[in-house]
Write a protein that holds these residues in place. Structure first.
Motif, PDB file in Angstrom:
ATOM      1  N   UNK A 173       2.338  55.946  28.569  1.00  0.00           N
ATOM      2  CA  UNK A 173       3.596  55.843  29.298  1.00  0.00           C
ATOM      3  C   UNK A 173       4.464  57.082  29.086  1.00  0.00           C
ATOM      4  N   UNK A 174       4.538  57.543  27.848  1.00  0.00           N
ATOM      5  CA  UNK A 174       5.384  58.702  27.544  1.00  0.00           C
ATOM      6  C   UNK A 174       4.864  59.972  28.195  1.00  0.00           C
ATOM      7  N   UNK A 175       3.533  60.167  28.202  1.00  0.00           N
ATOM      8  CA  UNK A 175       2.929  61.412  28.668  1.00  0.00           C
ATOM      9  C   UNK A 175       2.412  61.334  30.101  1.00  0.00           C
ATOM     10  N   UNK A 176       2.598  60.196  30.754  1.00  0.00           N
ATOM     11  CA  UNK A 176       2.159  60.012  32.144  1.00  0.00           C
ATOM     12  C   UNK A 176       0.646  60.213  32.266  1.00  0.00           C
ATOM     13  N   UNK A 177      -0.089  59.513  31.431  1.00  0.00           N
ATOM     14  CA  UNK A 177      -1.550  59.621  31.409  1.00  0.00           C
ATOM     15  C   UNK A 177      -2.143  58.504  32.268  1.00  0.00           C
ATOM     16  N   UNK A 178      -2.948  58.822  33.281  1.00  0.00           N
ATOM     17  CA  UNK A 178      -3.528  57.772  34.132  1.00  0.00           C
ATOM     18  C   UNK A 178      -4.558  56.916  33.406  1.00  0.00           C
ATOM     19  N   UNK A 179      -5.490  57.582  32.683  1.00  0.00           N
ATOM     20  CA  UNK A 179      -6.571  56.824  32.070  1.00  0.00           C
ATOM     21  C   UNK A 179      -7.036  57.401  30.754  1.00  0.00           C
ATOM     22  N   UNK A 180      -7.537  56.512  29.900  1.00  0.00           N
ATOM     23  CA  UNK A 180      -8.055  56.892  28.587  1.00  0.00           C
ATOM     24  C   UNK A 180      -9.312  56.071  28.324  1.00  0.00           C
ATOM     25  N   UNK A 181     -10.276  56.690  27.647  1.00  0.00           N
ATOM     26  CA  UNK A 181     -11.457  55.949  27.212  1.00  0.00           C
ATOM     27  C   UNK A 181     -11.710  56.281  25.752  1.00  0.00           C
ATOM     28  N   UNK A 182     -12.179  55.281  24.989  1.00  0.00           N
ATOM     29  CA  UNK A 182     -12.379  55.489  23.552  1.00  0.00           C
ATOM     30  C   UNK A 182     -13.601  54.717  23.074  1.00  0.00           C
ATOM     31  N   UNK A 183     -14.338  55.372  22.190  1.00  0.00           N
ATOM     32  CA  UNK A 183     -15.491  54.728  21.551  1.00  0.00           C
ATOM     33  C   UNK A 183     -15.420  54.987  20.055  1.00  0.00           C
ATOM     34  N   UNK A 184     -15.676  53.955  19.273  1.00  0.00           N
ATOM     35  CA  UNK A 184     -15.774  54.090  17.820  1.00  0.00           C
ATOM     36  C   UNK A 184     -17.123  53.516  17.392  1.00  0.00           C
ATOM     37  N   UNK A 187      -6.357  53.981  34.748  1.00  0.00           N
ATOM     38  CA  UNK A 187      -7.084  54.234  35.979  1.00  0.00           C
ATOM     39  C   UNK A 187      -7.892  55.524  35.918  1.00  0.00           C
ATOM     40  N   UNK A 188      -9.104  55.435  36.448  1.00  0.00           N
ATOM     41  CA  UNK A 188      -9.937  56.630  36.607  1.00  0.00           C
ATOM     42  C   UNK A 188      -9.565  57.375  37.872  1.00  0.00           C
ATOM     43  N   UNK A 189      -9.078  56.639  38.876  1.00  0.00           N
ATOM     44  CA  UNK A 189      -8.660  57.239  40.146  1.00  0.00           C
ATOM     45  C   UNK A 189      -7.452  56.467  40.655  1.00  0.00           C
ATOM     46  N   UNK A 190      -6.328  57.164  40.781  1.00  0.00           N
ATOM     47  CA  UNK A 190      -5.086  56.500  41.168  1.00  0.00           C
ATOM     48  C   UNK A 190      -5.122  56.059  42.625  1.00  0.00           C
ATOM     49  N   UNK A 191      -5.592  56.949  43.507  1.00  0.00           N
ATOM     50  CA  UNK A 191      -5.596  56.637  44.934  1.00  0.00           C
ATOM     51  C   UNK A 191      -6.445  55.417  45.246  1.00  0.00           C
ATOM     52  N   UNK A 192      -7.550  55.254  44.532  1.00  0.00           N
ATOM     53  CA  UNK A 192      -8.450  54.132  44.775  1.00  0.00           C
ATOM     54  C   UNK A 192      -8.183  52.951  43.851  1.00  0.00           C
ATOM     55  N   UNK A 193      -7.187  53.110  42.970  1.00  0.00           N
ATOM     56  CA  UNK A 193      -6.841  52.056  42.007  1.00  0.00           C
ATOM     57  C   UNK A 193      -8.073  51.604  41.210  1.00  0.00           C
ATOM     58  N   UNK A 194      -8.891  52.578  40.830  1.00  0.00           N
ATOM     59  CA  UNK A 194     -10.135  52.278  40.126  1.00  0.00           C
ATOM     60  C   UNK A 194      -9.914  52.336  38.616  1.00  0.00           C
ATOM     61  N   UNK A 195     -10.159  51.239  37.900  1.00  0.00           N
ATOM     62  CA  UNK A 195      -9.936  51.232  36.446  1.00  0.00           C
ATOM     63  C   UNK A 195     -10.996  52.027  35.694  1.00  0.00           C
ATOM     64  N   UNK A 196     -10.640  52.436  34.497  1.00  0.00           N
ATOM     65  CA  UNK A 196     -11.586  53.132  33.619  1.00  0.00           C
ATOM     66  C   UNK A 196     -12.569  52.119  33.049  1.00  0.00           C
ATOM     67  N   UNK A 197     -13.848  52.402  33.216  1.00  0.00           N
ATOM     68  CA  UNK A 197     -14.915  51.556  32.684  1.00  0.00           C
ATOM     69  C   UNK A 197     -15.692  52.377  31.654  1.00  0.00           C
ATOM     70  N   UNK A 198     -15.655  52.005  30.372  1.00  0.00           N
ATOM     71  CA  UNK A 198     -16.329  52.826  29.349  1.00  0.00           C
ATOM     72  C   UNK A 198     -17.838  52.899  29.525  1.00  0.00           C
TER      73      UNK A 198
END
Length: 653
Positions: A66-77, A91-102
């Motif tokens: 929210x602070x940095x205006x980041x559309x999407x993040x993915x993380x693996x541990x 989101x992976x793509x804002x225009x298509x409203x496509x969520x990030x899928x790891x």
């Protein structure tokens, strides 16, 4: 035992047995509670429960997004030999409203690509097709690396960023995949010059790793991308990742964004000519498999990509500027935080930032990527991860690691009392020396000043001496070091893995800004003198009226105008251009045309020098005219020296 003997006659066998069972049960419950408490306590050497880790992570990532205006993040541990946690955010793509899928979304991991390239090098080392200490010219067939220095560049120099190449980012990428040339052709025509002896200093080199990728091609007989696919990706079942964009994956690519002017703008896809160092695209799930292979002796899920001894060799430190500083492994750089040694590699291209971090001793691996330029998010997540699960404390393991560090005197003992010799202006040694990008190195300068009993760096860090050339940062406890030449003059400052040059006074930004200001004043006055003879409204001062307006003095006015226009453009370029973006696709035509101005000015300056003789020996010109003409001429000559210093005289790109 004494209790048992005493209890038997009192309680009887059944009572005694019951007591023993209750006692054992209580001990088991106590141990289980203690274990659960240890597992749930932050700082107990790594996360224990995915749910607890997710709750910790969600708060940090949502706040940073929210602070940095980041559309999407993915993380693996990953932990041990398993994937511990895997999640996508936003989101992976804002225009298509496509969520990030790891499992499916492909992120551009940028320079994390270098770790895969070095892994390929180490595979060929295992097969005895590459010797790390051999001159790289032995593995190159279409071009040759110059022998400017007596010591040749070896493969080890390439994979520890100590080859000594100049830096340049001009023309590294294209917007069109069809315009890409082969890796060997690109390197043959664009490989930067050698500017430092190999093995002496760390200086991050994209071209060095690209050259390592080319060696993979020449030694294996396969294209680089095919080699990676067959020898690393397929064995590890990394089916949705690669250095090439397959048609079946195009719809799953995350779009990179940059926040500018209050909105998120999509960043175009960068097709890099130096693919081995920057072009890997991967899902978080596939990066988890790669990390697991590195953490488990080169093997994952029954597939082996490296022998355990090779992995151990790859993870060891192989270069450092000082024994007390973190250095370089093969393909990784060291990170020392809260008593832990980690190896990692970060990556950035416009629209994406990534980091892969391994703690080999803990068998933990962390991968995180964003589809924006959110450096801060990556840094915050990493730091908070260490602070929560590996807090700074004097544990036995950390004490043992501390004991392994070089012994240094107490603060101040044996330290130099002449702190002023360390003070001065410094810049990182990673900058372009041979192209027009050199002007941007002015932005990389900073001051080290004497501050009481120590030194201050950039006005924030405070260093206290612990040895003749070694200092400790007060807040973090990290060591830094200086280097001197044979005469004892300080020439370098080392912090973490980086090397910084101490600059001479005529190289500093203060000197050159002053020079630009003075030259601008002279050229402005020179133009006004010339224009005053033709524009009545400007002809209002006696000294302007006394200056000649014809003949050679017109030449002085034209040169002043050309130089003034070029300086105005240079100021605009320096303040507004970011070479990472604008120059990556080559030099824009507007700048090529702008660089013609100093070429014309240089030609006319030769005419000024010839005319200067006529003006000086002739008695027909007034004193004011002679002073004016001489001042413009000398300043124009100095301006040419200034342009030559910054590679702005001619087309250096």
């Amino acid at each position: 035992m004494n209790f048992m003997i005493f209890a038997l006659p009192v309680f009887g066998n059944r009572t005694f047995t019951f007591c023993i069972i209750i006692s054992i049960g209580l001990q088991v419950l106590s141990l289980r509670a203690a274990r659960q408490q240890a597992e749930n306590t932050p700082g107990s050497q790594g996360p224990k429960h995915p749910s607890e880790f997710e709750a910790f992570l969600d708060n940090i990532i949502s706040e940073q997004m929210q602070e940095l205006h980041v559309p999407g993040v993915v993380l693996a541990l990953v932990k041990g030999d398993k994937v511990f946690f895997l999640k996508g955010y936003g989101l992976a793509n804002i225009a298509e409203n496509k969520p990030v899928d790891p499992q499916k979304t492909l992120f551009r991991v940028a320079s994390v690509s270098k770790v895969l390239t070095v892994t390929a090098i180490m595979q060929l080392v295992e097969r005895r097709l590459i010797d790390l200490n051999t001159d790289i010219n032995q593995y190159i067939d279409k071009f040759e690396i110059s022998g400017r220095f007596s010591q040749p560049i070896t493969v080890e120099h390439l994979i520890t960023h100590t080859a000594g190449f100049d830096d340049s980012r001009i023309g590294l990428a294209s917007l069109s995949e069809t315009s890409l040339m082969s890796l060997d052709d690109f390197l043959a025509h664009h490989l930067p010059a050698r500017v430092m002896p190999p093995g002496r200093e760390y200086s991050y080199s994209r071209y060095g790793i690209a050259l390592a990728g080319h060696i993979v091609e020449t030694v294996s007989g396969s294209s680089f991308s095919r080699y990676i696919e067959e020898q690393i990706l397929q064995p590890l079942a990394m089916r949705r990742s690669g250095f090439t964009r397959r048609n079946d994956m195009l719809t799953d690519f995350a779009t990179g964004y940059r926040f500018d002017g209050g909105r998120l703008d999509a960043v175009p896809y960068y097709h890099f000519f130096t693919a081995p160092e920057a072009s890997f695209n991967a899902t978080a799930a596939d990066m988890a498999r790669f990390m697991l292979a590195h953490l488990n002796g080169g093997e994952h899920d029954g597939a082996r990509i490296l022998h355990s001894a090779t992995v151990k060799l790859m993870h060891q430190q192989h270069f450092s500027h000082h024994t007390g500083l973190p250095g370089l492994a093969y393909g990784f750089y060291e990170r020392l935080e809260n008593g832990q040694r980690a190896i990692q590699h970060g990556g950035h291209i416009p629209g994406f930032v990534s980091r892969m971090l391994l703690l080999p001793e803990q068998k933990l691996g962390l991968f995180i990527s964003c589809n924006s330029d959110a450096f801060k998010l990556i840094s915050v997540v990493t730091s908070e991860f260490f602070n929560r699960y590996f807090p700074a404390q004097n544990t036995a393991a950390q004490t043992e690691k501390a004991d392994a560090q070089p012994e240094l005197p107490p603060d101040g003992a044996g330290a130099s009392t002449n702190l002023s010799r360390f003070a001065g202006t410094y810049r990182i040694n990673e900058y372009a020396r041979k192209t027009i990008e050199k002007i941007f190195s002015l932005k990389k300068q900073f001051r080290i000043k004497v501050d009481g009993d120590g030194l201050s760096v950039k006005g924030s860090k405070h260093l206290v001496a612990v040895d003749t050339l070694v200092f400790r940062e007060v807040e973090t406890g990290e060591l830094t070091a200086f280097r001197t030449d044979t005469a004892g003059v300080v020439t370098r400052w080392f912090s973490k893995r980086f090397a910084y040059e101490k600059m001479r006074c005529y190289e500093t930004v203060q000197f050159h800004l002053t020079a630009v200001l003075l030259m601008s004043i002279v050229f402005l006055v020179g133009f006004l003198f010339w224009a005053g003879g033709h524009i009545p409204k400007l002809n209002f001062l006696p000294f302007i009226q006394s200056v000649e307006t014809n003949g050679v003095f017109r030449l002085a006015g034209v040169v002043s105008l050309l130089n003034l226009v070029f300086l105005a453009g240079l100021t605009l370029l320096f303040l507004t251009f970011d070479r990472i973006d604008e120059f990556t696709f080559g030099i824009p035509p507007l700048i090529v045309g702008w660089l013609c101005l100093p070429m014309a000015g240089a030609t006319l300056t030769v005419g000024l020098l010839v005319a200067e003789i006529k003006v000086c020996i002739s008695k027909t010109y007034s004193f004011s005219s002679r002073v004016y003409f001489t001042l413009v001429t000398l300043t124009s000559v100095g301006f040419l020296l200034f342009l030559n210093h910054w590679n702005l005289l001619g087309f250096h790109f």
